[in-house]
Design a protein around this motif. Structure first.
Motif: not given
Ligand SMILES: Cc1ncc(COP(=O)(O)O)c(C=O)c1O
Length: 367
Positions: A87-89, A113, A160, A187, A189-190, A217, A219-220, A228
């Protein structure tokens, strides 16, 4: 006996609480609380994931060679400068461990975030919330907050939970003003949901600056949150640091295979994007029709102010009817709810449940 003492900052961490996914007594709630792709993963990604089952006794490729090559080809980037994470986390953590320590400062925008302050505190650094203007990152405020102790600036673009974004000029101005010994994490992510001509995920800045990292990511829009898989495009020196400190086998084999297949399934990607393009404005219009304020979003969710109604009351009311959305108190927006663009059916359930809530609910203070 007191027992072992954790490192500075650790006990200041508020444990991350994700979006809810279950409702007691309701088998299949509408899950609009975690910004997941409602169409699910690409069928090719699912096949690829399943194919690895017979090889689960083998260690994965610690270098994520095939995945980095696939990402490099897809985005036109040098695979040697791509680092993959669970994950990017995980990438955020690696950056924190690599570059920030006790007494350092990590900046993020006021409604950024929640993973960012967790990373900062995990390494003993001080998370600094920078005020926003109209629920958008304020470049001037961010620049004004930079001190000699600032090691990392985390900036989700789009953000986010606000759904807002900074255009290329604004990001360019930020990067030009930040000292090169401070890392700026963009980031993205979106990013895959954004259609604005003045928007860029920012890979070119990674080529121009030694301190800019862009994270992505699967994840989206690629709908692989459970697998992950995230990645970062980095300046060579930063990629080197992350590769030294990451776990030797931080990526799992089925997840990597699924991600490679998902990347190749451009049809599923296009379907997912088209779905969001169709239903985000539909949902915004419906919510506005209820007299609610919908904040402009370029992502796969909407932030809606429930004022003059009570947001938590609304959330619990619609939850009891099988619709899960995200509370925003932990993001400092207690009057708001965040709603993921779900399937057509899920959105219809949401609208029916909200209609019932608003129909029986006099605004606070009467109206
Ligand atoms: C802005 C932002 N960045 C990163 C992530 C985390 O992504 P991942 O699943 O890759 O860890 C999320 C997840 O919701 C997010 O909203």
């Amino acid at each position: 006996m007191a027992g072992p003492t954790p490192q500075p900052g650790i006990l200041d961490i508020a444990v991350y609480v994700g979006g809810e996914s279950t409702v007691a007594g309701i088998a299949n709630p509408a899950r609009l609380a975690s910004n997941e792709n409602p169409l699910g993963p690409s069928p090719h990604a699912m096949e690829a994931y399943a194919r690895v089952a017979a090889e689960l006794h083998r260690y994965p490729d610690g270098g994520a060679t095939a995945l980095r090559a696939a990402i490099g080809t897809h985005y036109g980037l040098d695979p040697a400068r791509i680092v993959c994470g669970a994950g990017s986390d995980e990438i955020f953590y690696l950056l924190g461990v690599g570059y920030a320590g006790v007494g350092d400062e990590v900046l993020y925008s006021a409604h950024g975030f929640l993973a960012y302050p967790i990373v900062a505190r995990s390494v003993g650094a001080v998370p600094i919330q920078v005020p926003e203007t109209d629920l958008r990152t304020d470049v001037d405020a961010m620049l004004a907050a930079v001190t000699a102790r600032t090691r990392i600036i985390f900036l989700a673009n789009p953000n986010n939970p606000t759904g807002s974004y900074l255009n290329s000029d604004e990001i360019g101005r930020l990067l030009a003003g930040v000292p090169v010994d401070t890392i700026v994490v963009l980031d993205a992510a979106y990013a895959d949901y954004v259609d604005r001509e003045d928007y860029s995920a920012g890979h070119r800045w990674v080529d121009d600056y030694p301190n800019v990292v862009v994270t992505h990511t699967f994840s989206k829009i690629y709908a692989l949150g459970a697998a992950r898989v995230g990645w970062a495009y980095c300046p060579p020196a930063i990629a080197d640091v992350l590769n030294r400190i990451r776990q030797p086998f931080n990526m799992n084999a089925p997840g990597m295979e699924a991600a490679i297949a998902a990347l190749a399934d451009t049809e599923h990607f296009a379907r997912s994007k088209a779905h969001n393009d169709k239903w985000r404005p539909w949902l915004a219009e419906k919510l506005e029709g209820f007299g609610l304020k919908v904040h402009p979003s370029v992502a796969n969710f909407l932030l809606v102010s429930m004022s003059p109604h009570d947001a938590e009351e609304a959330r619990l009311f619609i939850k009891a009817r099988g619709v899960l959305v995200r509370q925003m108190g932990s993001y400092g927006l207690p009057d708001c709810l965040r709603i993921t663009i779900g399937t057509e059916d899920e959105l219809a359930q949401l609208i029916a449940a909200l209609d019932a809530f608003l129909g029986r609910n006099e605004p606070r203070g009467g109206a």
